[in-house]
Scaffold this active site. Structure first.
Site, short mmCIF file in Angstrom:
data_model
loop_
_atom_site.label_atom_id
_atom_site.label_comp_id
_atom_site.label_asym_id
_atom_site.label_seq_id
_atom_site.Cartn_x
_atom_site.Cartn_y
_atom_site.Cartn_z
N ASP A 28 -6.24 12.34 -26.10
CA ASP A 28 -6.21 10.97 -25.60
C ASP A 28 -5.47 10.13 -26.65
OD1 ASP A 28 -6.70 8.33 -25.00
OD2 ASP A 28 -8.83 8.59 -24.57
N THR A 57 -3.37 4.92 -22.51
CA THR A 57 -3.25 3.61 -21.87
C THR A 57 -1.82 3.15 -22.13
OG1 THR A 57 -4.03 2.56 -23.89
CG2 THR A 57 -5.67 2.93 -22.17
N TYR A 98 0.84 -1.21 0.00
CA TYR A 98 0.00 0.00 0.00
C TYR A 98 0.87 1.24 0.00
CZ TYR A 98 -5.01 -0.47 0.04
OH TYR A 98 -6.30 -0.64 -0.36
N LYS A 144 -1.71 -0.77 -25.28
CA LYS A 144 -2.06 -0.93 -26.71
C LYS A 144 -0.76 -0.91 -27.52
CE LYS A 144 -6.74 0.90 -26.19
NZ LYS A 144 -6.87 1.33 -24.81
N GLU A 179 -0.74 4.77 -0.66
CA GLU A 179 -1.60 5.91 -1.01
C GLU A 179 -0.80 7.19 -0.91
OE1 GLU A 179 -4.85 5.69 1.68
OE2 GLU A 179 -6.04 4.40 0.38
N ARG A 230 -1.68 -3.41 -18.48
CA ARG A 230 -2.92 -2.63 -18.54
C ARG A 230 -2.80 -1.47 -17.57
NH1 ARG A 230 -6.44 -5.47 -21.45
NH2 ARG A 230 -7.80 -3.67 -21.41
C1 PLP Z 1 -8.97 6.26 -27.02
C2 PLP Z 1 -9.19 5.44 -25.78
N1 PLP Z 1 -9.20 6.05 -24.59
C3 PLP Z 1 -9.41 5.38 -23.45
C4 PLP Z 1 -9.59 4.02 -23.45
C5 PLP Z 1 -9.91 3.31 -22.16
O1 PLP Z 1 -8.95 2.45 -21.75
P1 PLP Z 1 -9.30 1.33 -20.64
O2 PLP Z 1 -9.96 0.22 -21.37
O3 PLP Z 1 -7.95 1.01 -20.07
O4 PLP Z 1 -10.20 1.95 -19.63
C6 PLP Z 1 -9.55 3.33 -24.66
C7 PLP Z 1 -9.73 1.85 -24.68
O5 PLP Z 1 -9.98 1.20 -25.60
C8 PLP Z 1 -9.36 4.06 -25.87
O6 PLP Z 1 -9.38 3.46 -27.06
#
Ligand code: PLP
Length: 413
Positions: free
Chosen positions: A220, A246, A67, A249, A69, A255
């Site tokens: 994003d 993320t 832990y 990918k 936090e 993850r």
């Molecule tokens: C553009 C985009 N943002 C956010 C996410 C969310 O990721 P997670 O599945 O880890 O919550 C994804 C997942 O496919 C994504 O394609």
């Protein structure tokens, strides 16, 4: 290490299956079956990849039960300190992880490595600059955006006043529509980035529009982060106020999520992750993210990302040459969308049929979708996982012909 990941390499992680089977035989067997499926199938899901054994080992390490936090002491000016003792080495790890990610993206932005996922990264990124009810201009799910970009079934569509810019008749983001809607709505935030968009996103133009209407600009890069890190896609650093991603990918890590932001947003970003959205950080995942960053700094990472794009272009061209309709007529990145609107069968039907022959992909909505999200008129195809397994252009071309056979079979029914 990745080209060894195929069904001839029985040493991969097999000891772990045996260990699990000793305690929970059913669980061990189920994981083993999934491992074999992953080894034997052609994996074309654009949001997936295979991570290295080093990433997996960090994932399964003793950091799993610690832990911690809070945040490491020196990292931020505002949110100092941990709420647990014994974090000396955890602090070292988390700071190292942050430094490495800044190095990967060649940036001096603040970075928070604690988000458990991309969705949680987006949740906290919005929270760091917005109030409930504020206006966001983004890309809709139908046009390729993510659930967290404003879908009505997601927190984003419920907490914020969501508006969407469109794609043009060819499926490209309509930058004039972005400008028009930005001027009309005066949103607090303009969001770029997608889950199913195959073309280069013009971050400088988005940033210019955001600035002209006084909006924050967030990107994003969950899908294209590996390409950005390797210089295969223009970088949003320097243009965006906030950047989320993320790590599992194209980045090929565990993850999880990351949030980057301009330094002046550091304290707000950190507070929006902990204590607002999360409790204890997953320090084993943070260690795995650090391993992933170290791998992304290796020259071989650039070679890999380049091959992902080269493979995708060759794969996509083969479908076009066979007469298929591809959204936008091509690809600049790691994925493309096959438009099946002209057929009686759906994206779901093709996904199911391909599952039967060991090819894994996912159904996907296309712009101006007429079918439900559970059926869809398209499929999304990505090259990151199979490139990790050593596939080259000719391998993907062969797969295109295998998919063509299945489509013809479905169409003839
Ligand atoms: C553009 C985009 N943002 C956010 C996410 C969310 O990721 P997670 O599945 O880890 O919550 C994804 C997942 O496919 C994504 O394609």
């Amino acid at each position: 290490m990745f080209d060894k990941f195929n069904n001839d390499d029985s040493s991969y992680n097999v000891d772990n299956f045996e260990l699990i089977k000793k305690t929970a035989p059913e669980v061990g067997k189920m994981i083993e079956k999934e491992y074999n499926r992953q080894c034997n199938n052609v994996e074309l899901i654009a949001s997936e990849n295979y991570c290295s054994e080093a990433v997996l080992a960090a994932n399964g390490s003793c950091l799993c039960w610690k832990y911690a936090e809070g945040y490491p002491y020196e990292r931020t000016s505002g949110n100092k300190g941990r709420y647990y003792g014994g974090t000396e080495f955890i602090d070292e790890m988390e700071e190292y992880c942050c430094d490495k990610w800044r190095e990967v993206f060649n940036t001096d932005y603040h970075v928070n490595v604690q988000p458990h996922s991309g969705s949680q990264a987006n949740f906290s990124a919005y929270k760091s600059i917005l109030k409930t009810g504020d206006t966001i201009l983004s890309m809709s799910l139908n046009n390729g955006g993510h659930l967290t970009h404003g879908s009505s079934v997601n927190f984003s569509g419920n907490l914020y006043d969501m508006h969407f810019y469109e794609v043009d008749d060819n499926g490209f983001i309509d930058m004039e529509d972005v400008r028009r809607k930005a001027e009309e709505l005066k949103p607090k935030l303009i969001l770029a980035g997608a889950s199913a968009y195959s073309r280069t996103i013009d971050f400088p133009k988005f940033a210019e529009i955001a600035k002209s209407v006084g909006a924050y600009f967030m990107v994003d890069i969950a899908h294209i982060a590996g390409l950005v890190a390797a210089g295969e896609h223009i970088s949003p650093f320097g243009y965006a106020d906030l950047i989320t991603t993320t790590t599992h990918k194209t980045l090929r890590g565990p993850r999880g999520g990351l949030i980057f932001g301009r330094q002046e947003l550091a304290k707000k970003i950190d507070s929006a992750v902990f204590p607002y959205a999360q409790g204890g950080p997953l320090e084993h995942i943070i260690a795995a993210k650090a391993v992933c960053a170290v791998e992304a700094l290796d020259p071989s990472f650039k070679v890999y990302q380049h091959q992902v794009v080269v493979n995708c272009k060759a794969f996509c061209k083969e479908f076009i040459d066979m007469g298929y309709n591809v959204i936008t007529g091509g690809t600049d990145n790691h994925l493309f969308l096959l438009d099946l609107s002209e057929y009686e069968f759906t994206g779901q039907d093709l996904q199911n049929k391909l599952d039967e022959v060991g090819i894994t992909l996912n159904k996907n909505s296309v712009p101006n979708e007429k079918r439900s999200p559970m059926k869809t008129s398209g499929v999304r195809i990505g090259t990151a996982p199979m490139t990790s397994r050593g596939y080259m252009e000719e391998d993907f071309i062969e797969v295109a012909h295998r998919i063509d056979v299945v489509i013809k079979e479905l169409a003839s029914k």
